[in-house]
Motif scaffolding. Structure first.
Motif, PDB file in Angstrom:
ATOM      1  N   PRO A 178       0.807  -1.231   0.000  1.00  0.00           N
ATOM      2  CA  PRO A 178       0.000   0.000   0.000  1.00  0.00           C
ATOM      3  C   PRO A 178       0.836   1.275   0.000  1.00  0.00           C
ATOM      4  O   PRO A 178       1.981   1.272   0.441  1.00  0.00           O
ATOM      5  CB  PRO A 178      -0.779  -0.111   1.315  1.00  0.00           C
ATOM      6  CG  PRO A 178       0.073  -0.950   2.195  1.00  0.00           C
ATOM      7  CD  PRO A 178       0.781  -1.917   1.301  1.00  0.00           C
ATOM      8  N   ASP A 179       0.223   2.346  -0.492  1.00  0.00           N
ATOM      9  CA  ASP A 179       0.875   3.658  -0.461  1.00  0.00           C
ATOM     10  C   ASP A 179       0.596   4.375   0.854  1.00  0.00           C
ATOM     11  O   ASP A 179       1.353   5.238   1.276  1.00  0.00           O
ATOM     12  CB  ASP A 179       0.364   4.528  -1.613  1.00  0.00           C
ATOM     13  CG  ASP A 179       0.786   3.950  -2.951  1.00  0.00           C
ATOM     14  OD1 ASP A 179       1.879   3.362  -3.010  1.00  0.00           O
ATOM     15  OD2 ASP A 179       0.018   4.069  -3.919  1.00  0.00           O
ATOM     16  N   LEU A 180      -0.535   4.035   1.452  1.00  0.00           N
ATOM     17  CA  LEU A 180      -0.908   4.639   2.735  1.00  0.00           C
ATOM     18  C   LEU A 180      -1.185   3.509   3.727  1.00  0.00           C
ATOM     19  O   LEU A 180      -1.973   2.604   3.440  1.00  0.00           O
ATOM     20  CB  LEU A 180      -2.164   5.500   2.561  1.00  0.00           C
ATOM     21  CG  LEU A 180      -2.828   6.006   3.847  1.00  0.00           C
ATOM     22  CD1 LEU A 180      -1.903   6.915   4.627  1.00  0.00           C
ATOM     23  CD2 LEU A 180      -4.129   6.735   3.510  1.00  0.00           C
ATOM     24  N   VAL A 181      -0.516   3.565   4.865  1.00  0.00           N
ATOM     25  CA  VAL A 181      -0.688   2.520   5.866  1.00  0.00           C
ATOM     26  C   VAL A 181      -1.226   3.149   7.145  1.00  0.00           C
ATOM     27  O   VAL A 181      -0.643   4.091   7.670  1.00  0.00           O
ATOM     28  CB  VAL A 181       0.652   1.812   6.161  1.00  0.00           C
ATOM     29  CG1 VAL A 181       0.429   0.648   7.123  1.00  0.00           C
ATOM     30  CG2 VAL A 181       1.282   1.312   4.879  1.00  0.00           C
ATOM     31  N   VAL A 182      -2.363   2.641   7.601  1.00  0.00           N
ATOM     32  CA  VAL A 182      -2.996   3.151   8.806  1.00  0.00           C
ATOM     33  C   VAL A 182      -2.898   2.067   9.872  1.00  0.00           C
ATOM     34  O   VAL A 182      -3.365   0.944   9.661  1.00  0.00           O
ATOM     35  CB  VAL A 182      -4.474   3.510   8.533  1.00  0.00           C
ATOM     36  CG1 VAL A 182      -5.171   3.950   9.811  1.00  0.00           C
ATOM     37  CG2 VAL A 182      -4.563   4.604   7.476  1.00  0.00           C
ATOM     38  N   LEU A 183      -2.268   2.397  10.983  1.00  0.00           N
ATOM     39  CA  LEU A 183      -2.031   1.399  12.026  1.00  0.00           C
ATOM     40  C   LEU A 183      -2.586   1.912  13.346  1.00  0.00           C
ATOM     41  O   LEU A 183      -2.221   2.993  13.794  1.00  0.00           O
ATOM     42  CB  LEU A 183      -0.524   1.141  12.176  1.00  0.00           C
ATOM     43  CG  LEU A 183       0.271   0.814  10.905  1.00  0.00           C
ATOM     44  CD1 LEU A 183       1.772   0.923  11.165  1.00  0.00           C
ATOM     45  CD2 LEU A 183      -0.073  -0.571  10.400  1.00  0.00           C
ATOM     46  N   ASP A 184      -3.471   1.134  13.960  1.00  0.00           N
ATOM     47  CA  ASP A 184      -4.049   1.554  15.240  1.00  0.00           C
ATOM     48  C   ASP A 184      -3.293   0.860  16.370  1.00  0.00           C
ATOM     49  O   ASP A 184      -3.417  -0.344  16.552  1.00  0.00           O
ATOM     50  CB  ASP A 184      -5.545   1.207  15.280  1.00  0.00           C
ATOM     51  CG  ASP A 184      -6.275   1.935  16.404  1.00  0.00           C
ATOM     52  OD1 ASP A 184      -5.607   2.628  17.198  1.00  0.00           O
ATOM     53  OD2 ASP A 184      -7.513   1.796  16.477  1.00  0.00           O
TER      54      ASP A 184
END
Ligand SMILES: Nc1ncnc2c1ncn2[C@@H]1O[C@H](COP(=O)(O)OP(=O)(O)O)[C@@H](O)[C@H]1O
Ligand SMILES: [Mg+2]
Lengths: 331, 261
Positions: A178-184
């Motif tokens: 991915p180009d954008l990685v969202v990690l909680d």
């Protein structure tokens, strides 16, 4: 690099309607209006979060527990519908499929299909991105090694420990490159080694030109790697900028340790720097600003003290949270 | 399409690995006991009983299993948060739901097919003929299962497994007799009032949209040797598939709107 931000959040609001009748449409609103309690009440989880993340940036989404980080991320990921507000991912509106194809997400306390083995699991997710059979297999294999799970390749996920789940969770977030990685809260539940591994992975993503947006409530997780942070307290962004700008706030303390002084001198110096504490044979003082340091140290040396150290005290993230929350209350 | 397929395969695989098919062993044991029980009857009676009870067991067993798995299917995904990593991927919620449906429908197809084979084996042991009407009966039992899977998914798209289970079972139980309600006239013909008429009309109206599961029970024909026509099997199949499609459409609409919290 593209011209638009990698991620924007524009006035997102989420209000949960709870209670016996709260789930009925309109009832939560009505109960709030009439001041009725018990049968229906509302939780204002997110109250207008606005921020923006530039391409190629590592952005830390900071805030104490319950601040609304997870809820904000869930809205961005299309898991819950915003009460109000909107956002963009990779320059496209929320829910856009093409943006999602270039997105990776790791939820908080993740859990996965525990009947699957790592390779099967990642290949299944690869199918959801329409990756070809060969590509799925190769990427899954490489990611399993990358997150250090090669030794567990034969175990079904139900026999994974918390830390292993977190690692496979990061692998699944990267299966589509991915180009954008969202990690909680990507570091939660990991030991120091694991935390370092996650930091390395995040940093490596940045070096490959990716954007990372991750949440945390722990300072050490963010200070080494974040370009910028946004701090959210009680559902609102209270400040945004480089991390040091948040921590080196105007009223930060400076600690001065002195040796070889007698009680009389301590007493006199305490007039400028109240509540000194004894540390072995030395005394520790604190002044409230840089401007006071020079005069204090001159006085001390003139009185025959030996200067041991001068250390600016950065505020801990917890202190900042508390201060910000109090500011919020005052407003 | 590949996304629906992937979700379906995963659902099927999960069912297998969680030993759902252990229920087949129970089914086989029940059949065995049944054979022992009926073998004391006279030869003619024996076959009749086998057909009657055998078909009853196949359809009831499989519907109950389908309801049980069906009402838990979505709940488990949400409760265990597996859905949190599915939804942000480029897959539509409807595709996910259809994938879950397809996976369970396929699981149940295998289940019903194996039950049918066990039944055929019993016939063979009794030296009785397992005719085409038995195949038709088992097929129709499967169509009933397909409808019930869709209904279970609809309820579980907005409520808890327990409540969904009760509601789905209610639809099933009423559905088997709903053909009798479709022509209902309350009260004695001599003293029938306006109120009687109105209530009857409402019940008849509800019965029209209720799934008519009586179509899928051809046991009387099979037992009495009356043939089941292929056109009947065809139209019952078409009815079942259309009914399931409409129900799934409603489920998709509900599922689309909900929050995964
Ligand atoms: N499903 C929910 N129902 C009701 N309240 C919720 C729900 N999810 C979160 N909240 C509330 O919203 C607030 C923000 O929660 P969350 O987004 O999980 O915070 P964070 O991730 O920053 O710890 C908290 O007060 C929490 O109790
Ligand atoms: Mg959280």
């Amino acid at each position: 690099m593209s011209a638009h931000p990698a991620l924007t959040v524009d006035g997102l609001v989420k209000t949960f309607d709870l209670g016996f009748l709260g789930a009925l449409p309109g009832f939560g609103w009505l109960a709030a209006r009439l001041g009725v309690k018990g049968i229906a009440h509302r939780v204002h989880a997110v109250q207008g979060v606005t921020l923006s993340v530039e391409p190629g940036e590592i952005y830390g989404f900071l805030g104490p527990n319950g601040a609304g980080k997870t809820t904000t991320m869930k809205m961005l990921m299309g898991l819950i519908h915003p009460t109000a507000g909107t956002g963009t991912l990779l320059g496209r509106p929320l829910g856009d499929r093409e943006a999602r194809a270039r997105l990776g997400f790791l939820p908080e306390h993740p859990y996965f299909y525990d009947h699957l083995k790592p390779q099967e699991f990642l290949e299944f997710y690869g199918q959801l991105f329409r990756l070809g059979a060969r590509e799925r297999r190769d990427r899954a294999r490489a990611l399993i090694d990358r997150v250090g799970l090669g030794y567990a390749a034969d175990r079904p996920l139900r026999r994974f420990s918390k830390g292993m789940i977190q690692r496979i969770g990061i692998a699944q977030a990267l299966i589509n490159d991915p180009d954008l990685v969202v990690l909680d809260e990507p570091m939660s539940g990991l030991d120091p080694m694991g935390r370092k591994d996650v930091r390395d992975i995040i940093f490596e993503l940045k070096q490959r030109g990716k954007t990372v947006f991750f949440s945390s409530h722990i300072l050490q997780d963010v200070e080494m790697i974040c370009d910028r942070v946004g701090m959210v307290v009680r559902g609102k962004v209270v400040s945004e900028g480089p991390l040091h700008a948040l921590l080196d706030m105007p009223s930060h303390r400076i600690e001065i340790v002195l040796g070889d002084i007698d009680d009389a001198v301590v007493e006199r110096l305490a007039a400028d720097a109240p509540t000194p504490t004894r540390v072995g044979t030395q005394w520790r003082f604190a002044v409230e600003s840089e401007a006071e340091v020079g005069a204090f140290v001159r006085d001390a040396i003139a009185a025959g003290a030996r200067l041991v150290s001068v250390t600016p005290q950065r505020r801990s993230l917890e202190e900042v949270f508390v201060a910000r929350a109090q500011e919020g209350d005052a407003r | 399409m590949i996304q629906i397929y992937a979700v379906g395969v995963n659902t099927f695989r999960e069912a297998i690995r969680n030993r759902i098919f252990a229920s087949l062993v129970m089914f086989a044991i029940a059949m065995l006991l049944l054979t022992l029980a009926v073998s004391s009857a006279s030869l003619h009676e024996e076959v009749r009983l086998m057909k009657d009870l055998g078909l009853f067991l196949v359809s009831t067993f499989s519907v109950l299993i389908a309801i049980f798995i069906g009402v838990n299917l979505l709940y488990k995904e949400i409760e265990r948060k597996t859905i949190y990593t599915i939804m942000p991927k480029p897959i539509h919620r409807a595709q996910f739901l259809l994938g879950k449906f397809a996976g369970l429908a396929w699981t149940m197809a295998v289940q019903v097919a194996v039950m049918g084979l066990v039944l055929a084996l019993q016939f063979w042991l009794l030296d009785a003929r397992f005719g085409v009407e038995m195949v038709q009966a088992v097929w129709l039992a499967y169509m009933e299962v397909v409808v019930m899977v869709a209904v279970a998914l609809l309820f579980s798209s907005f409520s808890t497994p327990f409540l969904s289970g009760l509601l789905t079972f209610g639809v099933f139980a009423v559905g088997r007799f709903v053909d009798r309600l479709a022509t209902l006239k309350l009260g004695d013909p001599s003293e029938r009032t306006e109120t009687h008429e109105q209530i009857s009309a409402v019940i008849r109206g509800v019965a029209k949209v209720w799934p008519d599961l009586s179509l899928y029970n051809v046991t009387p024909n099979v037992v009495h040797g009356a043939p089941v026509t292929w056109s009947f099997v065809g139209s019952a199949t078409l009815y079942g598939l259309s009914y399931a499609a409409v129900i799934l459409l409603c489920a998709c609409v509900v599922f689309q709107r909900r929050d995964f919290i």
